[in-house]
Design a protein around this motif. Structure first.
Motif, PDB file in Angstrom:
ATOM      1  N   GLU A 119       1.102  -1.193   0.257  1.00 10.60           N
ATOM      2  CA  GLU A 119      -0.198  -0.327   0.017  1.00 10.60           C
ATOM      3  C   GLU A 119       0.755   1.394  -0.168  1.00 10.60           C
ATOM      4  O   GLU A 119       0.754   2.100  -0.387  1.00 10.60           O
ATOM      5  CB  GLU A 119      -0.859   0.037   1.603  1.00 10.60           C
ATOM      6  N   LYS A 120       2.233   0.852   0.870  1.00 10.81           N
ATOM      7  CA  LYS A 120       2.692   1.982   0.822  1.00 10.81           C
ATOM      8  C   LYS A 120       3.620   2.489  -0.829  1.00 10.81           C
ATOM      9  O   LYS A 120       3.349   3.541  -0.897  1.00 10.81           O
ATOM     10  CB  LYS A 120       4.383   2.684   2.024  1.00 10.81           C
ATOM     11  N   ARG A 121       3.920   1.837  -1.239  1.00  8.14           N
ATOM     12  CA  ARG A 121       4.590   1.569  -2.510  1.00  8.14           C
ATOM     13  C   ARG A 121       3.885   2.225  -3.612  1.00  8.14           C
ATOM     14  O   ARG A 121       3.852   3.693  -4.575  1.00  8.14           O
ATOM     15  CB  ARG A 121       4.824  -0.132  -3.516  1.00  8.14           C
ATOM     16  N   ALA A 157       3.522  15.680   2.190  1.00 10.08           N
ATOM     17  CA  ALA A 157       2.710  16.140   3.068  1.00 10.08           C
ATOM     18  C   ALA A 157       1.150  15.864   2.857  1.00 10.08           C
ATOM     19  O   ALA A 157       0.304  15.224   3.592  1.00 10.08           O
ATOM     20  CB  ALA A 157       1.909  18.196   3.266  1.00 10.08           C
ATOM     21  N   LEU A 158       0.954  14.836   1.345  1.00 12.18           N
ATOM     22  CA  LEU A 158      -0.947  14.499   0.795  1.00 12.18           C
ATOM     23  C   LEU A 158      -0.216  12.971   0.898  1.00 12.18           C
ATOM     24  O   LEU A 158      -1.543  12.736   1.525  1.00 12.18           O
ATOM     25  CB  LEU A 158      -0.516  15.180  -0.533  1.00 12.18           C
ATOM     26  N   ALA A 159       0.447  12.416   1.588  1.00 11.86           N
ATOM     27  CA  ALA A 159       0.646  10.465   1.357  1.00 11.86           C
ATOM     28  C   ALA A 159      -0.122  10.296   2.280  1.00 11.86           C
ATOM     29  O   ALA A 159      -1.203   9.354   2.735  1.00 11.86           O
ATOM     30  CB  ALA A 159       2.554  10.092   2.226  1.00 11.86           C
ATOM     31  N   PRO A 160      -0.409  11.186   3.983  1.00 15.11           N
ATOM     32  CA  PRO A 160      -1.136  10.417   4.850  1.00 15.11           C
ATOM     33  C   PRO A 160      -2.399  10.768   4.305  1.00 15.11           C
ATOM     34  O   PRO A 160      -3.756  10.523   5.288  1.00 15.11           O
ATOM     35  CB  PRO A 160      -0.758  11.004   6.199  1.00 15.11           C
ATOM     36  N   ARG A 161      -2.869  11.135   3.086  1.00 17.00           N
ATOM     37  CA  ARG A 161      -4.276  12.305   2.975  1.00 17.00           C
ATOM     38  C   ARG A 161      -4.744  12.864   4.180  1.00 17.00           C
ATOM     39  O   ARG A 161      -5.835  12.988   4.817  1.00 17.00           O
ATOM     40  CB  ARG A 161      -5.321  11.255   3.208  1.00 17.00           C
ATOM     41  N   PRO A 162      -4.135  14.035   4.495  1.00 17.24           N
ATOM     42  CA  PRO A 162      -5.128  15.200   5.514  1.00 17.24           C
ATOM     43  C   PRO A 162      -5.481  15.872   5.086  1.00 17.24           C
ATOM     44  O   PRO A 162      -6.114  15.979   3.774  1.00 17.24           O
ATOM     45  CB  PRO A 162      -3.679  16.339   5.768  1.00 17.24           C
ATOM     46  N   ARG A 163      -6.477  16.279   6.156  1.00 18.82           N
ATOM     47  CA  ARG A 163      -7.778  16.606   5.557  1.00 18.82           C
ATOM     48  C   ARG A 163      -7.737  18.017   5.910  1.00 18.82           C
ATOM     49  O   ARG A 163      -8.408  19.236   4.691  1.00 18.82           O
ATOM     50  CB  ARG A 163      -9.252  16.535   6.998  1.00 18.82           C
ATOM     51  N   ILE A 164      -6.766  18.517   6.447  1.00 19.04           N
ATOM     52  CA  ILE A 164      -6.139  20.653   6.618  1.00 19.04           C
ATOM     53  C   ILE A 164      -4.763  19.899   5.865  1.00 19.04           C
ATOM     54  O   ILE A 164      -4.055  19.772   6.494  1.00 19.04           O
ATOM     55  CB  ILE A 164      -6.564  20.570   7.579  1.00 19.04           C
ATOM     56  N   MET A 165      -3.833  20.861   5.226  1.00 17.18           N
ATOM     57  CA  MET A 165      -3.132  21.298   4.822  1.00 17.18           C
ATOM     58  C   MET A 165      -2.618  23.041   5.821  1.00 17.18           C
ATOM     59  O   MET A 165      -3.099  23.844   4.782  1.00 17.18           O
ATOM     60  CB  MET A 165      -2.797  21.178   3.427  1.00 17.18           C
ATOM     61  N   LEU A 166      -1.648  23.168   6.278  1.00 19.76           N
ATOM     62  CA  LEU A 166      -1.244  23.963   6.723  1.00 19.76           C
ATOM     63  C   LEU A 166       0.466  24.708   5.442  1.00 19.76           C
ATOM     64  O   LEU A 166       1.137  23.663   5.773  1.00 19.76           O
ATOM     65  CB  LEU A 166      -0.803  24.367   8.108  1.00 19.76           C
ATOM     66  N   MET A 167       0.696  26.011   5.402  1.00 20.33           N
ATOM     67  CA  MET A 167       1.448  26.334   4.411  1.00 20.33           C
ATOM     68  C   MET A 167       1.620  27.833   5.051  1.00 20.33           C
ATOM     69  O   MET A 167       1.113  28.785   4.917  1.00 20.33           O
ATOM     70  CB  MET A 167       0.832  25.934   2.769  1.00 20.33           C
ATOM     71  N   ASP A 168       3.092  27.695   5.361  1.00 19.30           N
ATOM     72  CA  ASP A 168       3.620  29.142   5.934  1.00 19.30           C
ATOM     73  C   ASP A 168       5.121  29.096   4.945  1.00 19.30           C
ATOM     74  O   ASP A 168       6.017  28.637   4.555  1.00 19.30           O
ATOM     75  CB  ASP A 168       4.690  28.043   7.210  1.00 19.30           C
ATOM     76  N   GLU A 169       4.303  29.909   3.688  1.00 20.75           N
ATOM     77  CA  GLU A 169       5.374  30.713   2.705  1.00 20.75           C
ATOM     78  C   GLU A 169       6.524  29.809   1.924  1.00 20.75           C
ATOM     79  O   GLU A 169       7.199  29.602   1.903  1.00 20.75           O
ATOM     80  CB  GLU A 169       5.756  31.949   3.257  1.00 20.75           C
TER      81      GLU A 169
END
Length: 366
Positions: A119-121, A157-169
């Motif tokens: 699944e990881k691959r 950052a997307l790999a774990p399927r986050p519901r929220i993405m925080l982006m600092d510049e």
């Protein structure tokens, strides 16, 4: 038969009345904000206004002094209850991509995954294909360009399927030639994943380009929220207007709900006599009459009274020319921007008009 009531969708992220103090000073001061699934919201403001601290509190790496954080309607943090950062399903992207130099691209992307090896691959290959880096799956970070490293950081950052993405510049370290394309690709992917995005930036142009909603911060507070068009065209005060562009400020005193300016009288309804006000207009909304020159223009009603100005300086800025004038009326100085190349000599007299519908009147503070 009664129709079922329409349910209002829950915000993916909701912060309520966040406060964070350092040495008795509130660096985050009663901040409340909602971000819907698939929406990009920009926290915009100057350095030191509390943007990054707000992000760290949401991520769980810093604690608030008061206030609550909710994800999909569920409390994840207040001053008593706290979900650990690793269980919040929140992804983080920073200016420093923070890739592990000793790990391959595939190993970097897979780092936060807690699934079986097959699944990881599969997830790693899926994401690298989406960011157009599958051919670099076995490469190491030092073998990639800055733009490629940024896309690896996005995939991780997307790999774990986050519901929220925080982006600092996250795009500030990229070359200007690459930045627009990479941030557009990044946001396309985040929207496809239905991820709620909270992006910190101090660049108004970036916020206008990327955001569905802008939250303008100053001194720890959100002073204005709304769609980019509304925040730009209906500023709450002079400082909010000046953050997005150069401005001209004409000062006056109210008499009988009117104030005098080089362009005639301005109506200030409801203002008391003696109130000092500022009439603020952007350079692009000052018009120059090219045909009549010193003979004076024929204004339309919205342009108001024409006023004579003397050119003090003219500069070519690429897509436009910026002219600086000294006004005959009172010696004040104004700037006007003109499309393309227009570089009159210093001392040239021109007639100016202003778009009254693009002027804002604010009381003088302090």
């Amino acid at each position: 038969m009664e129709e079922a009531p329409v349910q209002t969708p829950l915000p993916r992220l909701e912060i309520r009345n966040l406060v964070r103090r350092y040495d008795g000073r509130a660096v985050v001061n009663d901040v409340s904000l909602k971000v819907m699934p698939g929406q990009v919201t920009c926290l915009l403001g100057p350095s030191g206004c509390g943007k990054s601290t707000t992000l760290r509190i949401i991520a769980g790496v810093e604690m608030q002094d008061s206030g609550e954080i909710h994800v999909d309607g569920k409390l994840i943090c207040d001053t008593v209850f706290r979900v650990p950062p690793e269980r919040r399903q929140i992804g983080l992207m920073f200016q420093d991509f923070a890739l592990f130099p000793h790990l391959s691209v595939a190993e970097n992307v897979a780092f936060g995954l807690r699934t079986s090896r097959p699944e990881k691959r599969a997830r790693v290959r899926e994401l690298l294909e989406r960011v157009h880096l599958l051919h670099h799956i076995d490469a190491f970070p030092h073998e990639l360009s800055g733009g490629e490293q940024q896309r690896v950081a996005l995939a991780r950052a997307l790999a774990p399927r986050p519901r929220i993405m925080l982006m600092d510049e996250p795009f500030s370290g990229l070359d200007n030639r690459l930045r627009d394309g990479i941030r557009d690709e990044t946001l396309d992917i985040l929207r496809e994943e239905d991820t709620a995005v909270l992006l910190v930036t101090h660049e108004p142009e970036e916020a206008m380009r990327m955001a569905d909603q802008i939250a303008l911060m100053r001194d720890g507070r959100i002073v204005q929220q709304g769609a980019p068009y509304n925040v730009y065209n209906a500023p709450v005060d002079r400082s909010a207007m000046a953050f997005f562009s150069e401005i001209n400020v004409i000062r006056g005193t109210v008499r009988n709900a009117l104030t005098d300016t080089p362009f005639g009288q301005f109506l200030v309804p409801g203002a008391p006599d003696g109130l000092e006000v500022e009439i603020v207009i952007r350079p692009q909304h000052i018009k120059i009459d090219f045909d009549r020159g010193g003979r004076g223009p024929n204004p339309t009603p919205q342009d108001g009274t024409p006023a004579r100005g003397v050119v003090e300086r003219a500069r070519f800025m690429g897509a436009e020319s910026l002219l600086e004038f000294r006004m005959d009326h009172d010696g004040s100085r104004l700037k006007a921007s003109v499309p393309n190349v227009f570089l009159p000599k210093a001392g040239t007299v021109l007639w100016l008009m202003i778009r009254r519908d693009r002027c804002f009147v604010f009381p003088v503070k302090g």
